[in-house]
Write a protein that holds these residues in place. Structure first.
Motif, PDB file in Angstrom:
ATOM      1  N   UNK A 107      -1.798  11.913 -14.290  1.00  0.00           N
ATOM      2  CA  UNK A 107      -0.187  11.330 -14.202  1.00  0.00           C
ATOM      3  C   UNK A 107       0.210   9.938 -13.666  1.00  0.00           C
ATOM      4  N   UNK A 108       0.473   9.275 -14.561  1.00  0.00           N
ATOM      5  CA  UNK A 108       0.462   7.303 -13.765  1.00  0.00           C
ATOM      6  C   UNK A 108       1.089   7.308 -13.084  1.00  0.00           C
ATOM      7  N   UNK A 109       2.629   8.052 -13.563  1.00  0.00           N
ATOM      8  CA  UNK A 109       3.885   7.690 -12.798  1.00  0.00           C
ATOM      9  C   UNK A 109       3.638   7.853 -11.449  1.00  0.00           C
ATOM     10  N   UNK A 110       3.131   9.214 -11.563  1.00  0.00           N
ATOM     11  CA  UNK A 110       2.555   9.443 -10.215  1.00  0.00           C
ATOM     12  C   UNK A 110       2.037   8.659  -9.179  1.00  0.00           C
ATOM     13  N   UNK A 111       1.011   8.845  -9.493  1.00  0.00           N
ATOM     14  CA  UNK A 111      -0.011   7.674  -9.080  1.00  0.00           C
ATOM     15  C   UNK A 111      -0.053   5.917  -8.836  1.00  0.00           C
ATOM     16  N   UNK A 112       1.616   5.500  -9.749  1.00  0.00           N
ATOM     17  CA  UNK A 112       2.050   4.040  -9.197  1.00  0.00           C
ATOM     18  C   UNK A 112       2.636   4.130  -8.469  1.00  0.00           C
ATOM     19  N   UNK A 113       3.463   5.277  -7.682  1.00  0.00           N
ATOM     20  CA  UNK A 113       4.399   5.702  -6.861  1.00  0.00           C
ATOM     21  C   UNK A 113       3.414   6.039  -5.767  1.00  0.00           C
ATOM     22  N   UNK A 114       2.441   6.551  -5.697  1.00  0.00           N
ATOM     23  CA  UNK A 114       1.690   6.397  -4.348  1.00  0.00           C
ATOM     24  C   UNK A 114       1.002   4.617  -4.047  1.00  0.00           C
ATOM     25  N   UNK A 115       0.760   4.646  -5.194  1.00  0.00           N
ATOM     26  CA  UNK A 115       0.064   3.118  -4.313  1.00  0.00           C
ATOM     27  C   UNK A 115       1.150   1.858  -4.609  1.00  0.00           C
ATOM     28  N   UNK A 116       2.772   2.174  -4.377  1.00  0.00           N
ATOM     29  CA  UNK A 116       3.650   1.227  -3.948  1.00  0.00           C
ATOM     30  C   UNK A 116       4.141   2.198  -2.611  1.00  0.00           C
ATOM     31  N   UNK A 117       3.275   3.173  -2.030  1.00  0.00           N
ATOM     32  CA  UNK A 117       3.344   3.139  -0.557  1.00  0.00           C
ATOM     33  C   UNK A 117       2.446   2.762   0.038  1.00  0.00           C
ATOM     34  N   UNK A 118       1.703   2.566  -0.858  1.00  0.00           N
ATOM     35  CA  UNK A 118       0.499   2.082   0.328  1.00  0.00           C
ATOM     36  C   UNK A 118       0.430   0.154   0.735  1.00  0.00           C
ATOM     37  N   UNK A 119       1.727   0.340   0.071  1.00  0.00           N
ATOM     38  CA  UNK A 119       1.589  -1.803   0.129  1.00  0.00           C
ATOM     39  C   UNK A 119       3.068  -1.045   0.603  1.00  0.00           C
ATOM     40  N   UNK A 120       4.183  -0.413   1.201  1.00  0.00           N
ATOM     41  CA  UNK A 120       4.892  -0.230   2.032  1.00  0.00           C
ATOM     42  C   UNK A 120       4.437  -0.045   3.435  1.00  0.00           C
ATOM     43  N   UNK A 121       3.140   0.731   3.177  1.00  0.00           N
ATOM     44  CA  UNK A 121       2.878   1.274   4.692  1.00  0.00           C
ATOM     45  C   UNK A 121       1.254   0.398   5.264  1.00  0.00           C
ATOM     46  N   UNK A 122       1.245  -1.060   5.047  1.00  0.00           N
ATOM     47  CA  UNK A 122       0.251  -1.495   5.442  1.00  0.00           C
ATOM     48  C   UNK A 122      -0.352  -1.343   6.401  1.00  0.00           C
ATOM     49  N   UNK A 123      -0.079  -1.103   7.855  1.00  0.00           N
ATOM     50  CA  UNK A 123      -0.240  -1.253   8.693  1.00  0.00           C
ATOM     51  C   UNK A 123      -1.376   0.221   9.220  1.00  0.00           C
ATOM     52  N   UNK A 124      -0.302   1.426   7.394  1.00  0.00           N
ATOM     53  CA  UNK A 124      -1.493   2.697   7.939  1.00  0.00           C
ATOM     54  C   UNK A 124      -2.963   2.847   6.712  1.00  0.00           C
ATOM     55  N   UNK A 125      -4.005   2.456   7.090  1.00  0.00           N
ATOM     56  CA  UNK A 125      -5.144   2.797   6.356  1.00  0.00           C
ATOM     57  C   UNK A 125      -4.898   3.978   5.581  1.00  0.00           C
ATOM     58  N   UNK A 126      -5.332   3.802   4.419  1.00  0.00           N
ATOM     59  CA  UNK A 126      -5.613   4.969   3.816  1.00  0.00           C
ATOM     60  C   UNK A 126      -6.386   5.067   2.816  1.00  0.00           C
ATOM     61  N   UNK A 127      -7.314   5.500   2.755  1.00  0.00           N
ATOM     62  CA  UNK A 127      -7.905   6.151   1.443  1.00  0.00           C
ATOM     63  C   UNK A 127      -7.250   6.981   1.127  1.00  0.00           C
TER      64      UNK A 127
END
Length: 229
Positions: A107-127
């Motif tokens: 699901x592309x929409x789910x993946x895009x939502x996940x990537x937006x969360x990485x930008x929202x919390x840049x202090x939480x280093x996540x792979x």
């Protein structure tokens, strides 16, 4: 700032309900300091006989059998629907590195939502570990021990600039933006070091390079501060 649900001094495994690999989950679970399931990610873990330290989410997709088999004090129901389960988990974990499986898939929409969360919390280093790719928001500086020819794609979430060593096409002097220059299909000439001027750049590597990305993120000299939200 959200109060933490799980605090660890070492890496934490976070598992979602998307496509995952049993062997990869078992290998990761054996070397982390904590395990969190995002809602139905609990079913993925229990299928591999792995018990999560915490289950976080709106609990709309976890099975009744999983709910019954996990101690109630480990279940953290967050009912609000303004954020994804991945968001709910990442903002309630305190750890130097989060290894997230089961969040990249069809699901592309789910993946895009996940990537937006990485930008929202840049202090939480996540792979993010997926079936084909591994992805992370780049810290201010990171060195990746990559074999020559390894695909290195850079995708800006907002205007950002940086510099590099070890890439076939160096990035210094480029003004990256989602509607401008992007860095897909670059390649390593050997170990790669990347420097970013803002927490806005994703690095996308082949799934086989997840170990190199994990090691680089764990050894990063600095992290971004928390974003004011």
């Amino acid at each position: 700032m959200s109060e933490p649900i799980l605090c660890r001094d070492g890496a934490v495994l976070l598992v979602g309900g998307g496509e995952t690999s049993g062997p990869a989950l078992r290998a990761a679970s054996a070397r982390v300091s904590g395990i969190v399931a995002a809602d139905s990610g609990a079913d993925r873990l229990l299928a591999e006989s792995i018990s999560p330290d915490a289950v976080i989410g709106d609990m709309d997709s976890i099975s009744q059998s999983a709910l019954a088999s996990i101690p109630s004090e480990r279940l953290h129901h967050i009912a609000e629907q303004d954020s994804t389960d991945f968001d709910k988990c990442l903002r309630h974990i305190r750890a130097p590195l989060v290894l997230a499986h089961g969040f990249l898939g069809a699901r592309l929409d789910h993946a895009l939502a996940v990537l937006s969360v990485l930008a929202r919390y840049p202090d939480r280093t996540c792979l993010l570990a997926g079936p084909s790719d591994t992805v992370a928001l780049l810290p201010p500086e990171v060195t990746l021990d990559l074999d020559p020819g390894t695909r290195v794609s850079l995708w800006p979430l907002a205007p950002v600039a940086g510099r590099s060593t070890g890439l076939r096409w160096p990035i210094e002097g480029l003004a990256f933006a989602p509607d401008g220059a992007v860095g897909t299909s670059n390649a390593a000439t050997g170990p790669v070091t990347l420097f970013m001027d803002a927490p806005r750049m994703l690095v996308i590597l082949p799934a086989a390079a997840a170990g190199s990305l994990e090691a680089g993120l764990a050894a990063r000299p600095a992290s971004w501060p928390a974003r004011a939200i």
